[in-house]
Structure formats: C-alpha cells, structure tokens
Design an enzyme around this catalytic site. Structure first.
Site, PDB file in Angstrom:
ATOM      1  N   LYS A  35       7.095  -2.004   4.639  1.00 52.31           N
ATOM      2  CA  LYS A  35       7.258  -3.044   3.609  1.00 52.31           C
ATOM      3  C   LYS A  35       6.140  -2.942   2.571  1.00 52.31           C
ATOM      4  O   LYS A  35       5.106  -2.297   2.810  1.00 52.31           O
ATOM      5  CB  LYS A  35       7.256  -4.420   4.268  1.00 52.31           C
ATOM      6  CG  LYS A  35       5.964  -4.738   5.023  1.00 52.31           C
ATOM      7  CD  LYS A  35       6.101  -5.969   5.921  1.00 52.31           C
ATOM      8  CE  LYS A  35       4.836  -6.248   6.695  1.00 52.31           C
ATOM      9  NZ  LYS A  35       5.053  -7.283   7.730  1.00 52.31           N
ATOM     10  N   TYR A 257     -22.501  -7.700 -15.304  1.00 53.31           N
ATOM     11  CA  TYR A 257     -22.087  -9.029 -15.771  1.00 53.31           C
ATOM     12  C   TYR A 257     -22.758 -10.125 -14.958  1.00 53.31           C
ATOM     13  O   TYR A 257     -22.805 -10.066 -13.720  1.00 53.31           O
ATOM     14  CB  TYR A 257     -20.579  -9.186 -15.605  1.00 53.31           C
ATOM     15  CG  TYR A 257     -19.756  -8.426 -16.625  1.00 53.31           C
ATOM     16  CD1 TYR A 257     -19.926  -8.644 -17.988  1.00 53.31           C
ATOM     17  CD2 TYR A 257     -18.799  -7.512 -16.211  1.00 53.31           C
ATOM     18  CE1 TYR A 257     -19.149  -7.953 -18.913  1.00 53.31           C
ATOM     19  CE2 TYR A 257     -18.021  -6.822 -17.129  1.00 53.31           C
ATOM     20  CZ  TYR A 257     -18.199  -7.046 -18.488  1.00 53.31           C
ATOM     21  OH  TYR A 257     -17.445  -6.382 -19.391  1.00 53.31           O
TER      22      TYR A 257
HETATM   23  C1  LIG Z   1       4.525  -6.804   8.950  1.00 54.58           C
HETATM   24  C2  LIG Z   1       5.183  -6.961  10.261  1.00 54.58           C
HETATM   25  C3  LIG Z   1       4.887  -6.062  11.307  1.00 54.58           C
HETATM   26  C4  LIG Z   1       3.817  -4.992  11.211  1.00 54.58           C
HETATM   27  O1  LIG Z   1       2.554  -5.604  11.377  1.00 54.58           O
HETATM   28  P1  LIG Z   1       1.233  -4.696  11.404  1.00 54.58           P
HETATM   29  O2  LIG Z   1       0.152  -5.630  11.833  1.00 54.58           O
HETATM   30  O3  LIG Z   1       1.044  -4.201  10.014  1.00 54.58           O
HETATM   31  O4  LIG Z   1       1.486  -3.622  12.359  1.00 54.58           O
HETATM   32  C5  LIG Z   1       5.617  -6.173  12.478  1.00 54.58           C
HETATM   33  N1  LIG Z   1       6.547  -7.140  12.636  1.00 54.58           N
HETATM   34  C6  LIG Z   1       6.831  -8.049  11.655  1.00 54.58           C
HETATM   35  C7  LIG Z   1       7.848  -9.097  11.897  1.00 54.58           C
HETATM   36  C8  LIG Z   1       6.137  -8.000  10.450  1.00 54.58           C
HETATM   37  O5  LIG Z   1       6.411  -8.903   9.495  1.00 54.58           O
END
Ligand SMILES: *Cc1c(COP(=O)(O)O)cnc(C)c1O
Length: 362
Positions: A35, A257
C-alpha cells in the site's frame, strides 16, 4: 551534472527480506503489503520483484490494486479496507482482487451485488485495535453469511490486526491473540493476524497467512530497540546526497534559519543538498546523525527545503562532492525518525516524487 540527492533502491535487499519473512514463517503463505506506493518505494517496481516470491499482495484501495493490474501484476491482491462503494465489487471480481468485509454495510453490499463471478473475501475481526472489523461475538454469524453468499468464493479467510505488536512484551497482543483464537477456533478456516512485528516477534500470530509490509523494506518495526530477527533485515532505500559547500564558522556564530544552532568552538560546517522538499524531516533536531564519507556527524541548524548543514569539525577533512547518507545502509531510518518525533514508516511513505528513485541490484 545533476543534483546528487536520490533514493537508492536495492532490490537484492528486498529479495533478502522477503526470503527472511518466508524463513521465519515457514508454514504460512506470504501476503506482501504494498500500500501507499510500497511505503514510498514505488509500488510497481517493488511488486514486480516480489511477485514470484509471495502468494499475494495487499493494498489500501481499489485504485492502488488497479495500478498494479495495469502494470501486469497478476498475483491476487487484497483490499485491506474492503470496498468504499458497492460498484467497486464488480471491478474487484473481474480483476481477481480480494475484498475485506469488516462491517454490516460491506456485508450487505456483498449480498446484494450482481457479480459475473464470485470473489474471495476476507472477514476482519476486531480483537482490540477498534478501527475495523466485526466484534468477536459476531464473527461466526458473519462467517456463515459470507460463506453462503453466492458472490463469495466459498469460505472467507478470517483476519485481525494488532495494535501493539511492536511492543514485544505487550499484554494487549496476548489478549488479542486469545480473543482471535476464541472467535475462530471452531470455524475451521484459514486465518491471518501477523503484520511485520507479529511476523518477527510473535510466532503464535503466524497462522496461515502473514501480512508483512514495513519489514520487506528492510527496516525494523521496533524502531531503535534491538530485536534479533529484525537485526537480520537489510534496508532497501538508502537516501543519499553529497556535500556542496564547506566553511569555517567562528565560535559564537549561528548556522541556518532561526539561528537554532550556535558554534561553541571554531567549527567546520558542511552543506548538503537535501532538505524537507526531498523528504528529509524538517523536525529533525540538532544532533540527528548524518553519514558523511561513512562517518557519523551531527545535524547542525534547521533543515531547509533544499539543504541541511552538518557539523563535520571532528571528521577527517570533508570536501565538496563527498558522499552523504541520510538513512538506509549504515544508518537505520529509525535513528532519524525518533529525534524527529515520528517513525520510519512515515519518513519512507511520504518521500516526495522530487527525489529520484534509482534501482540497484536488479
Ligand atoms: C499496513 C498493514 C499491514 C502491514 O503492516 P506492517 O507493520 O507494515 O508490516 C498488515 N495488515 C494490515 C491490515 C495493514 O493495514
């Protein structure tokens, strides 16, 4: 000559990390979570490398799944949040995209849809995260309705998600596992619970499908805390740049800055062409480690949009053109994220398109 700031993406490291995931969970199938543009690494590039090595992939929404389909990825892809409107179900069914069912509305859409072919469903159970999923007491009823629904390809896989698996002593994780066990033991189905910290540190959470995301990119979900399995990961992204200017600064003079850093001794300051416009966090504090010529030096002065300044007084003489690593090989992203008040997940995921991605070890 072009700007030297770039995110190097090491596909050999990716292959190593996915092999480690399979090795640690030998009896589970692997669903690679790609994702959010594979957490900023580039979903298509990462998915192509992962496809022959995993059983399925997961994304947050149909748009992300279709991007993968359009680039030729054929592995099953799960929508972790399911669909956001009923019309998406027909597209999912056509494209071999799996859907999560998490509430009564999504279940009703599934039951009322007119699909050409059935689709694979995953039933989410809320064991304590309280974000998505049906109550454990309702799991059996949902399970039966999905199983008997003609739009569902048989039984759903039953899943849950951890709130605190990155805390290896977490009582909550133990409680979530017990609730999940209770809600699913009688169903005789495939189950899934483990995210990256679950896969690395909670073997009881592996079940039939593991869902690693962050660990595939080679970074520890435990931040800077030591964890034996996480220590075997290799970072995929190395954010690199170079020194573009070096100057001496007299004791008492400020740098950058807002004059947030002041020399307490005659100091040598290296200016590096990378800033918050390239994804380096503006909230990184003075003292955040930066690798210059492979040596650690502290950030000195506020992060600008296009540049940072580093105190290299104690290093062997630094010159224009010398290589700099902001995170990745030799410097875990968590060491930058923690003093900046965030986690490596966020720094990687929000990397802007401005920063070129260069693939190595393809
Ligand atoms: C994002 C997600 C994962 C993966 O999590 P990580 O900590 O990046 O391994 C797994 N299951 C769900 C439902 C998620 O939303």
């Amino acid at each position: 000559m072009s700007r030297p700031s770039q995110a190097r993406l090491d596909l050999a490291a990716l292959r190593h990390n996915v092999a480690l995931a399979s090795e640690l969970a030998p009896n589970a199938r692997v669903m690679a979570v790609v994702k959010a543009n594979a957490y900023g690494h580039g979903a298509v590039t990462m998915a192509r490398e992962l496809e022959p090595r995993v059983d399925a992939m997961a994304v947050a929404c149909l748009e992300e799944a279709l991007e993968l389909r359009e680039s030729g990825i054929r592995a099953p892809i799960l929508l972790l949040e399911g669909v956001f409107e009923p019309a998406e179900l027909a597209v999912a069914a056509r494209e071999q995209i799996w859907v999560t069912v998490d509430n009564a509305t999504q279940l009703a859409w599934l039951e009322q849809a007119r699909l050409d072919k059935p689709l694979q469903c995953w039933l989410k159970v809320d064991t304590g995260m309280h974000r998505l999923g049906t109550e454990p007491g309702q799991a059996q009823r949902y399970f039966e309705r999905i199983t008997s629904c003609p739009n569902s390809l048989g039984k759903p896989v039953v899943s849950t998600h951890f709130a605190s698996a990155d805390d290896t002593g977490s009582e909550t994780t133990r409680r979530q596992l017990a609730l999940f066990e209770q809600a699913t033991a009688a169903l005789g189905v495939l189950r899934s619970a483990a995210n990256s910290p679950g896969l690395l540190a909670w073997p009881a959470s592996h079940y039939d499908w593991v869902r690693p995301g962050y660990m595939l990119w080679g970074n520890s979900p435990f931040g800077t805390a030591l964890q034996a399995n996480a220590a075997r990961l290799r970072p995929v992204m190395t954010l690199c740049s170079a020194v573009i200017s070096v100057r001496d600064v007299a004791s008492g003079e400020a740098v950058g800055y807002g004059e947030s850093w002041r020399a307490e001794r005659p100091s040598r300051i290296a200016t590096v062409t990378i800033g918050y416009g390239d994804g380096y966090p503006r909230t990184a504090r003075n003292g955040t480690p930066v690798l210059v010529n492979g040596q650690r030096a502290p950030l000195a002065g506020r992060v600008s949009m296009d540049m940072i300044t580093v105190d290299v007084t104690d290093l062997v003489p630094v010159q224009v053109g010398d290589p700099v690593v902001l995170w990745g090989e030799g410097l875990p992203v968590a060491e930058v994220a923690e003093p900046a008040g965030t986690i490596g997940y966020e720094l990687l995921t929000r990397m802007p398109p401005r920063c070129p991605r260069i693939v190595v070890n393809a």
